[in-house]
Design a protein around this motif. Structure first.
Motif, PDB file in Angstrom:
ATOM      1  N   GLU A  89     -69.617  18.876  28.164  1.00  0.00           N
ATOM      2  CA  GLU A  89     -69.918  18.363  29.505  1.00  0.00           C
ATOM      3  C   GLU A  89     -71.399  18.050  29.693  1.00  0.00           C
ATOM      4  OE1 GLU A  89     -66.182  20.217  29.235  1.00  0.00           O
ATOM      5  OE2 GLU A  89     -68.147  21.127  28.865  1.00  0.00           O
ATOM      6  N   ASP A  90     -72.235  18.494  28.779  1.00  0.00           N
ATOM      7  CA  ASP A  90     -73.674  18.199  28.855  1.00  0.00           C
ATOM      8  C   ASP A  90     -74.009  16.847  28.241  1.00  0.00           C
ATOM      9  OD1 ASP A  90     -74.175  21.639  28.033  1.00  0.00           O
ATOM     10  OD2 ASP A  90     -74.412  20.723  30.017  1.00  0.00           O
ATOM     11  N   THR A  91     -73.036  16.191  27.666  1.00  0.00           N
ATOM     12  CA  THR A  91     -73.266  14.884  27.058  1.00  0.00           C
ATOM     13  C   THR A  91     -73.711  13.862  28.087  1.00  0.00           C
ATOM     14  OG1 THR A  91     -71.687  15.262  25.263  1.00  0.00           O
ATOM     15  CG2 THR A  91     -72.125  12.978  25.860  1.00  0.00           C
ATOM     16  N   GLY A  92     -74.710  13.064  27.712  1.00  0.00           N
ATOM     17  CA  GLY A  92     -75.194  12.025  28.599  1.00  0.00           C
ATOM     18  C   GLY A  92     -76.571  11.553  28.180  1.00  0.00           C
ATOM     19  N   VAL A  93     -77.096  10.624  28.948  1.00  0.00           N
ATOM     20  CA  VAL A  93     -78.477  10.180  28.754  1.00  0.00           C
ATOM     21  C   VAL A  93     -79.355  11.015  29.667  1.00  0.00           C
ATOM     22  CG1 VAL A  93     -80.091   8.267  28.900  1.00  0.00           C
ATOM     23  CG2 VAL A  93     -77.726   7.849  28.182  1.00  0.00           C
ATOM     24  N   TYR A  94     -80.368  11.612  29.090  1.00  0.00           N
ATOM     25  CA  TYR A  94     -81.280  12.482  29.826  1.00  0.00           C
ATOM     26  C   TYR A  94     -82.578  11.728  30.114  1.00  0.00           C
ATOM     27  CZ  TYR A  94     -78.297  16.546  29.278  1.00  0.00           C
ATOM     28  OH  TYR A  94     -77.257  17.429  29.372  1.00  0.00           O
ATOM     29  N   TYR A  95     -82.957  11.744  31.383  1.00  0.00           N
ATOM     30  CA  TYR A  95     -84.153  11.046  31.831  1.00  0.00           C
ATOM     31  C   TYR A  95     -85.168  12.046  32.372  1.00  0.00           C
ATOM     32  CZ  TYR A  95     -81.006   6.996  31.916  1.00  0.00           C
ATOM     33  OH  TYR A  95     -80.114   6.005  31.593  1.00  0.00           O
ATOM     34  N   CYS A  96     -86.421  11.843  32.044  1.00  0.00           N
ATOM     35  CA  CYS A  96     -87.449  12.596  32.752  1.00  0.00           C
ATOM     36  C   CYS A  96     -88.050  11.685  33.816  1.00  0.00           C
ATOM     37  CB  CYS A  96     -88.511  13.150  31.812  1.00  0.00           C
ATOM     38  SG  CYS A  96     -89.683  11.965  31.160  1.00  0.00           S
ATOM     39  N   ALA A  97     -88.573  12.316  34.832  1.00  0.00           N
ATOM     40  CA  ALA A  97     -89.093  11.588  35.971  1.00  0.00           C
ATOM     41  C   ALA A  97     -90.318  12.299  36.515  1.00  0.00           C
ATOM     42  CB  ALA A  97     -88.019  11.468  37.054  1.00  0.00           C
ATOM     43  N   ALA A  98     -91.206  11.524  37.127  1.00  0.00           N
ATOM     44  CA  ALA A  98     -92.439  12.070  37.692  1.00  0.00           C
ATOM     45  C   ALA A  98     -92.508  11.790  39.179  1.00  0.00           C
ATOM     46  CB  ALA A  98     -93.654  11.465  36.996  1.00  0.00           C
ATOM     47  N   SER A  99     -92.980  12.774  39.913  1.00  0.00           N
ATOM     48  CA  SER A  99     -93.082  12.669  41.363  1.00  0.00           C
ATOM     49  C   SER A  99     -94.524  12.898  41.799  1.00  0.00           C
ATOM     50  CB  SER A  99     -92.188  13.717  42.026  1.00  0.00           C
ATOM     51  OG  SER A  99     -92.402  13.759  43.407  1.00  0.00           O
ATOM     52  N   SER A 100     -94.980  12.103  42.773  1.00  0.00           N
ATOM     53  CA  SER A 100     -96.332  12.278  43.308  1.00  0.00           C
ATOM     54  C   SER A 100     -96.413  13.449  44.266  1.00  0.00           C
ATOM     55  CB  SER A 100     -96.779  10.999  44.015  1.00  0.00           C
ATOM     56  OG  SER A 100     -96.821   9.920  43.115  1.00  0.00           O
ATOM     57  N   SER A 101     -95.274  13.965  44.672  1.00  0.00           N
ATOM     58  CA  SER A 101     -95.281  15.105  45.588  1.00  0.00           C
ATOM     59  C   SER A 101     -95.562  16.388  44.821  1.00  0.00           C
ATOM     60  CB  SER A 101     -93.936  15.209  46.311  1.00  0.00           C
ATOM     61  OG  SER A 101     -92.902  15.450  45.381  1.00  0.00           O
TER      62      SER A 101
END
Length: 124
Positions: A89-101
């Motif tokens: 169930e952990d299969t997928g495309v993993y994205y990292c993201a950045a927040s200015s907050s």
């Protein structure tokens, strides 16, 4: 502007581990909060984990608690996602993201910058 490049994905068997990395460049990395999201085929993107700018606040999705750990190394402009006890169930495309907050939490709209993603496949 923040540029993000993920790495570390791959194919692993159930119960295995992977460590994802996200290298950041551009805006001062130590000033941005970071998060990991994932998207499985045919499903909506979902929150996995988040960490604030200095690493002393973190949040993990219920589905990942006890198995995944987010961390960061500001000296190396990198955020990590250690994933243990992986399940199909952990299969997928993993994205990292950045927040200015100060802390983006689990809300994707809080993140202005996204990487291209890295594929994680967990076989049963």
């Amino acid at each position: 502007q923040v540029q993000l490049v993920e790495s570390g994905g791959g194919l692993v068997q159930t119960g295995g581990s992977l460590r994802l990395s996200c290298a950041a460049s551009g805006r001062t990395f130590s000033r941005v909060a970071m998060g990991w999201f994932r998207q499985a085929p045919g499903k909506e993107r979902e929150f996995v984990a988040a960490i604030n700018w200095n690493g002393n606040t973190a949040q993990t999705a219920d589905s990942a608690k006890g198995r995944f750990t987010i961390s960061r190394d500001n000296a190396k402009n990198t955020v990590f996602l250690q994933m243990n006890s992986l399940e199909p169930e952990d299969t997928g495309v993993y994205y990292c993201a950045a927040s200015s907050s100060n802390f983006g939490g689990g809300v994707a709209e809080n993140y202005a910058y996204w990487g291209q993603g890295t594929q994680v496949t967990v076989s049963s």
